[in-house]
Design a protein around this motif. Structure first.
Motif, short mmCIF file in Angstrom:
data_model
loop_
_atom_site.label_atom_id
_atom_site.label_comp_id
_atom_site.label_asym_id
_atom_site.label_seq_id
_atom_site.Cartn_x
_atom_site.Cartn_y
_atom_site.Cartn_z
N THR A 108 -7.21 27.23 53.51
CA THR A 108 -7.57 28.60 53.14
C THR A 108 -9.07 28.66 52.84
N ILE A 109 -9.54 29.89 52.72
CA ILE A 109 -10.97 30.05 52.41
C ILE A 109 -11.30 29.42 51.07
N ALA B 16 -28.78 26.28 49.03
CA ALA B 16 -27.57 26.94 49.51
C ALA B 16 -26.32 26.29 48.94
N TYR B 17 -26.28 24.96 48.92
CA TYR B 17 -25.11 24.26 48.39
C TYR B 17 -25.02 24.40 46.87
N GLU B 18 -26.16 24.53 46.20
CA GLU B 18 -26.12 24.80 44.76
C GLU B 18 -25.46 26.15 44.48
N GLU B 19 -25.75 27.13 45.33
CA GLU B 19 -25.12 28.44 45.17
C GLU B 19 -23.62 28.35 45.45
N ILE B 20 -23.22 27.56 46.44
CA ILE B 20 -21.79 27.37 46.73
C ILE B 20 -21.10 26.71 45.54
N LEU B 21 -21.73 25.74 44.95
CA LEU B 21 -21.16 25.05 43.80
C LEU B 21 -21.02 26.00 42.61
N TYR B 22 -22.00 26.80 42.39
CA TYR B 22 -21.96 27.77 41.29
C TYR B 22 -20.85 28.80 41.51
N THR B 23 -20.71 29.26 42.76
CA THR B 23 -19.65 30.22 43.09
C THR B 23 -18.27 29.60 42.87
N ASN B 24 -18.12 28.33 43.26
CA ASN B 24 -16.84 27.65 43.07
C ASN B 24 -16.49 27.54 41.58
N ARG B 25 -17.46 27.29 40.73
CA ARG B 25 -17.20 27.22 39.30
C ARG B 25 -16.84 28.59 38.72
N GLN B 26 -17.44 29.64 39.28
CA GLN B 26 -17.08 30.98 38.84
C GLN B 26 -15.61 31.28 39.13
N MET B 27 -15.16 30.88 40.33
CA MET B 27 -13.76 31.11 40.68
C MET B 27 -12.83 30.25 39.83
N GLN B 28 -13.26 29.08 39.45
CA GLN B 28 -12.43 28.21 38.63
C GLN B 28 -12.21 28.76 37.23
N ILE B 29 -13.16 29.52 36.73
CA ILE B 29 -13.00 30.09 35.39
C ILE B 29 -12.35 31.47 35.44
N GLY B 30 -11.89 31.90 36.62
CA GLY B 30 -11.09 33.12 36.68
C GLY B 30 -11.70 34.30 37.39
N MET B 31 -12.89 34.20 37.97
CA MET B 31 -13.47 35.32 38.68
C MET B 31 -12.73 35.55 40.00
N PRO B 32 -12.43 36.78 40.37
CA PRO B 32 -11.77 37.04 41.66
C PRO B 32 -12.62 36.55 42.83
N GLU B 33 -11.93 36.14 43.89
CA GLU B 33 -12.63 35.56 45.03
C GLU B 33 -13.59 36.57 45.68
N VAL C 299 -15.34 38.54 52.41
CA VAL C 299 -14.65 39.52 51.58
C VAL C 299 -13.72 40.39 52.42
N GLN C 300 -14.19 40.81 53.60
CA GLN C 300 -13.39 41.71 54.44
C GLN C 300 -12.15 41.03 55.00
N ASN C 301 -12.22 39.73 55.26
CA ASN C 301 -11.10 39.03 55.88
C ASN C 301 -10.33 38.16 54.90
N LEU C 302 -10.55 38.38 53.60
CA LEU C 302 -9.90 37.55 52.61
C LEU C 302 -8.38 37.71 52.64
N GLN C 303 -7.91 38.91 52.90
CA GLN C 303 -6.47 39.17 52.90
C GLN C 303 -5.86 39.10 54.29
N LYS C 304 -6.68 38.83 55.33
CA LYS C 304 -6.15 38.84 56.70
C LYS C 304 -5.77 37.46 57.20
N GLY C 305 -6.13 36.41 56.50
CA GLY C 305 -5.81 35.05 56.95
C GLY C 305 -6.92 34.47 57.79
#
Length: 475
Positions: free
Chosen positions: A346-347, A371-388, A412-418
Motif C-alpha cells: 500500500t502507499i 527530500a528523504y528527510e521530508e519523507i521521514l518527517y511525514t512518516n513520523r507524523q502519520m505514526q502519531i495519528g495524522m491522517p494520510e 491524495v487523489q488516489n489514496l482511496q482508489k488503490g
C-alpha cells in the motif's frame, strides 16, 4: 443677525433629527441611532451622485467578512450623523449665548490705549445721528515728558556701554561686532552713532580687526541721543583687538621663527634640539601618528558588512543547493514508490519502507538528503495519528516545488482508489521527472562551460604574452 444664524443652525439640527427618526426607526437596530439616519441618507445620496459609494461599500464588505457589512455601515453612518447634528446644535447654542452676552455687538469706546512702542492703526465706527462712518486712525506711543527723558537718559548712561557689547566680554577687548541700536530699549529716544575710525568700527557696529595696524587700537564711539528738541551726546571708548584665531596665527608664526633660529644655530649638529620655551611659556612638540582610529573603525565596518554579506550569500547558496537536491532526488523517489506499489504494498507501507531504508542505510552512509528527510518527517507524523491525506499534502507544501506538489496531489487523489490506478500515473510521473533531470543536467553543463570561459580567456592572454614578449624583446 446672530440670532438668525443661531436659529438656522438649531432648526437644521431639529430637521435632521426629525427626518432620521421618521425614516430610520425601522432600519436601525437601536431606536436612538435613528436620529442620525437622515444625515446618513443624505451622505449616501451625495456619494452615489459622485460615484464613490461603491468603493465605500466594498471597503466594508472586505473588512467585515464574517459580519453583516451593510449593518455595520449603517450603524457607523448613523453614529456619524448623530455627531454631525450634535456639532451643529452646539454651534448654534454657542452663537446664541455669545450674542446674548454682547460679543457680536459693537462696543462703545471713549478712549484709546496707546501702544507701548511704535504706531498701531485702530479701526473705529463713528455714528453721527443715524449714519455710521468707518474710520482708521494711527495711534502712536505716548510722548515722554522732559523729566522722563532726563530720567531715562541717566539710566542709559550707565547701561549703554553694556548694552552694545554683543558677544564681546568687555569694551577693552573687542573683536566681534557691536550692537549699535537705533533707539534706546523701551523708549522712543533715537540714537545715532559715529565712529572715530570707520575702518575698524562702522556706524552699524561691524568690527574689522584685520584692519589693525598695531596689536590693538582704541576707537571712540559717539552716541547722539535725540527726542524732539532734546539732544545729548555720549562718548564710549572701545579697544579693538585681533580675534582669537589671529592670536593663534601669531603664536604659530612665533613658534616657526624660534624653530628656524634653532635650526640655524645648530646647523652642524646631527640632531637638533627643539626650543622648549616661547615667551616664558613651555612648549612641547609631538609628531602626528600615522595610525588613525578612524581607519580602524572603517575597517571594522567593512569587515562587518562583508561578514553579513557572506552569511547571506551562504544562506542563498544553501537554499539553491536544497532546491537542486530535491529536483535530483525526485525521479529516484517516484521510481522507488512505484516499484514498491507494483510489488503489492500500500502507499502507507511503501512510504514507511522508503523512510526506513533511508534511516538505516542512506542517512549513515552519506550526508542527509533533504527530500528523504521530508519523507521521514511525514512518516513520523502519520505514526502519531495524522491522517494520510493531510500528511501527504503538507509534505508537498513543505518541499515547496511544483514537482512535489504534483506528487502529493497524485497521492491524495488516489489514496482511496488503490494501487492499480495510481501506478500508471506514478510511472508517467517518473518518466517526466527523468526527462526533467536530464534537461537540468544539460543546463548545468552549459552553466559550467560558461563559468570556465573566463579562466580560459585568462590562460589565452597568458600564453600570448609568453609568446609575444620574447619576440618583441629580440628586436
Amino acid at each position: 443677525m446672530y440670532w438668525v444664524i443661531a436659529g438656522c443652525l438649531e432648526l437644521l439640527a431639529l430637521l435632521g433629527v426629525g427626518s432620521g427618526l421618521l425614516l430610520g426607526r425601522r432600519k436601525c437596530e437601536k431606536g436612538w441611532m435613528a436620529a442620525g439616519y437622515g444625515v446618513y441618507a443624505l451622505r449616501r445620496h451625495l456619494c452615489r451622485r459622485l460615484g464613490i459609494w461603491e468603493s465605500e461599500t466594498t471597503y466594508y464588505r472586505s473588512l467585515y467578512v464574517n459580519e453583516k457589512p451593510e449593518a455595520v455601515q449603517l450603524r457607523e453612518g448613523c453614529l456619524q450623523g448623530l455627531v454631525t447634528l450634535g456639532i451643529v446644535a452646539a454651534a448654534g447654542m454657542v452663537i446664541l449665548l455669545l450674542g446674548m452676552g454682547g460679543q457680536f455687538s459693537a462696543t462703545e469706546v471713549t478712549e484709546l490705549e496707546r501702544p507701548p512702542e511704535g504706531t498701531q492703526v485702530r479701526k473705529l465706527i463713528a455714528r453721527v445721528e443715524e449714519n455710521s462712518y468707518e474710520v482708521a486712525v494711527a495711534v502712536t506711543e505716548r510722548q515722554l515728558t522732559a523729566e522722563e527723558v532726563r530720567q531715562r537718559w541717566q539710566e542709559a548712561r550707565k547701561a549703554l556701554p553694556q548694552w552694545i557689547l554683543g558677544e564681546n566680554a568687555e569694551l577693552n577687548s573687542v573683536s566681534r561686532d557691536l550692537e549699535l541700536f537705533s533707539r534706546l530699549p523701551g523708549t522712543a529716544i533715537e540714537v545715532q552713532w559715529f565712529s572715530s575710525d570707520y575702518t575698524l568700527v562702522d556706524y552699524e557696529g561691524r568690527v574689522n580687526p584685520e584692519n589693525l595696524t598695531e596689536a590693538s587700537q582704541t576707537v571712540v564711539l559717539t552716541a547722539e541721543l535725540s527726542y524732539g528738541d532734546w539732544k545729548e551726546t555720549m562718548q564710549i571708548p572701545v579697544r579693538i583687538v585681533r580675534e582669537s584665531g589671529s592670536r593663534q596665527e601669531e603664536t604659530r608664526e612665533a613658534i616657526l621663527q624660534i624653530l628656524k633660529e634653532s635650526l640655524e644655530e645648530q646647523g652642524y649638529e646631527e640632531k637638533v634640539a627643539l626650543p622648549a620655551v616661547l615667551q616664558e611659556n613651555e612648549v612641547k612638540y609631538y609628531t602626528e601618528s600615522k595610525q588613525s582610529p578612524g581607519m580602524f573603525l572603517l575597517l571594522t565596518i567593512v569587515l562587518l558588512v562583508g561578514f553579513f554579506a557572506a552569511a547571506e550569500s551562504s544562506h542563498k547558496k544553501k537554499k539553491q543547493e536544497r532546491l537542486c537536491q530535491l529536483q535530483r532526488d525526485y525521479p529516484e523517489i517516484v521510481s522507488k514508490l512505484t516499484l514498491l506499489l507494483e510489488a503489492g504494498m500500500t502507499i502507507r507501507s511503501a512510504w514507511e519502507r522508503i523512510a526506513g531504508d533511508y534511516l538505516r542505510y542512506g542517512r549513515q552512509r552519506e550526508r542527509r538528503r533533504y527530500a528523504y528527510e521530508e519523507i521521514l518527517y511525514t512518516n513520523r507524523q502519520m505514526q502519531i495519528g495524522m491522517p494520510e491525506n493531510l500528511a501527504y499534502a503538507q509534505f508537498g507544501k513543505r518541499c515547496g516545488t511544483i514537482l512535489y506538489l504534483r506528487f502529493s496531489s497524485v497521492l491524495v487523489q488516489n489514496l482511496q482508489k488503490g494501487t492499480k490506478s495510481i501506478v500508471p500515473l506514478l510511472k508517467k510521473e517518473a518518466e517526466e521527472a527523468l526527462c526533467e533531470r536530464k534537461e537540468r543536467a544539460r543546463q548545468l553543463g552549459e552553466e559550467a562551460g560558461t563559468k570556465l570561459l573566463l579562466p580560459m580567456v585568462g590562460m589565452l592572454v597568458l600564453v600570448l604574452a609568453i609568446v609575444m614578449i620574447p619576440a618583441f624583446l629580440s628586436f
